[in-house]
Design an enzyme around this catalytic site. Structure first.
Site, mmCIF file in Angstrom:
data_model
loop_
_atom_site.group_PDB
_atom_site.id
_atom_site.type_symbol
_atom_site.label_atom_id
_atom_site.label_comp_id
_atom_site.label_asym_id
_atom_site.label_seq_id
_atom_site.Cartn_x
_atom_site.Cartn_y
_atom_site.Cartn_z
ATOM 1 C CD GLU A 33 -2.415 6.408 -1.033
ATOM 2 O OE1 GLU A 33 -2.026 5.225 -0.970
ATOM 3 O OE2 GLU A 33 -3.400 6.834 -0.396
ATOM 4 C CG ASP A 34 -1.414 5.389 -5.750
ATOM 5 O OD1 ASP A 34 -0.423 5.417 -5.005
ATOM 6 O OD2 ASP A 34 -2.414 4.702 -5.514
ATOM 7 C CG HIS A 88 -10.063 5.483 -3.785
ATOM 8 N ND1 HIS A 88 -10.759 4.731 -4.706
ATOM 9 C CD2 HIS A 88 -9.048 4.696 -3.361
ATOM 10 C CE1 HIS A 88 -10.196 3.546 -4.813
ATOM 11 N NE2 HIS A 88 -9.150 3.495 -4.012
ATOM 12 C CG ASP A 129 -9.278 1.736 -1.093
ATOM 13 O OD1 ASP A 129 -8.837 1.065 -2.039
ATOM 14 O OD2 ASP A 129 -8.532 2.325 -0.278
#
Length: 196
Positions: free
Chosen positions: A84-85, A80, A144
């Site tokens: 994004e990272d 997940h 999350d």
């Protein structure tokens, strides 16, 4: 409040996962873990913990807590944060895991704010958009956030209050129609009422 902090390494997680889920599901999750490790590498969370700990906690919340067995949802949970990272793209996820997993990951990936945009407002806009997300993406987001807020007291007081307020405003309404999630977040909220 039940904590989900025991699956911090894959060697510790895998035997328990294989006891609880079919072999094919476990094999798919193992592939997702390998993919996540390749991208996240030695990356650490703001607390200093290895990034993998958070990904496996999210998986643990889904499996041990909510009883989720869907391999696509579980793979997306492990993946997940990869878009994004890390340099990974949604298309990279799609190529490795297919459309469904990639779409779940896309939904739970916070978009970069536009140049000059207020970061807090952009994050809140993203959190607000989750009420339109498919159920699979909501499950991953709930897990999350559960991973993050179960150790909220480890953050500074101002960050605790901000994260508490965001969780109450945007995440708890997603949890309320889902029995196990509603109960877990209700207990969490009661135990953190001092942050209101």
């Amino acid at each position: 409040m039940e904590l989900f902090t025991t699956w911090h390494t894959w060697p510790r997680t895998e035997p328990e996962l294989r006891r609880l889920l079919p072999a094919g599901t476990c094999d798919a999750v193992a592939k997702a873990v390998e993919f996540a490790i390749r991208y996240h590498g030695d990356q650490r969370r703001p607390t200093g913990a290895p990034y993998l700990e958070h990904l496996l906690e999210t998986l643990e919340v889904l499996v041990r807590g909510a009883g989720v067995t869907d391999p696509g949802v579980l793979c997306a949970a492990v993946l997940h944060d990869v878009v994004e990272d890390t340099p990974c793209t949604v298309d990279d996820v799609r190529l490795a895991f297919g459309d469904r997993v990639a779409d779940i990951v896309r939904w739970v990936t916070k978009p970069e704010p536009a140049d000059g945009a207020d970061r807090k407002a952009a994050k809140e806009s993203y959190l607000e958009s989750l009420r339109h997300a498919p159920d699979e993406a909501v499950l991953v987001k709930l897990a999350d956030r559960a991973s993050n807020v179960q150790t909220l007291r480890n953050l500074g007081q101002a960050r605790q209050r901000e994260y508490y307020a965001q969780t109450v405003r945007y995440i708890i309404p997603l949890a309320e129609p889902r029995d196990w999630w509603a109960g877990w977040y209700s207990i969490w909220r009661a135990e953190h009422q001092d942050l209101a």
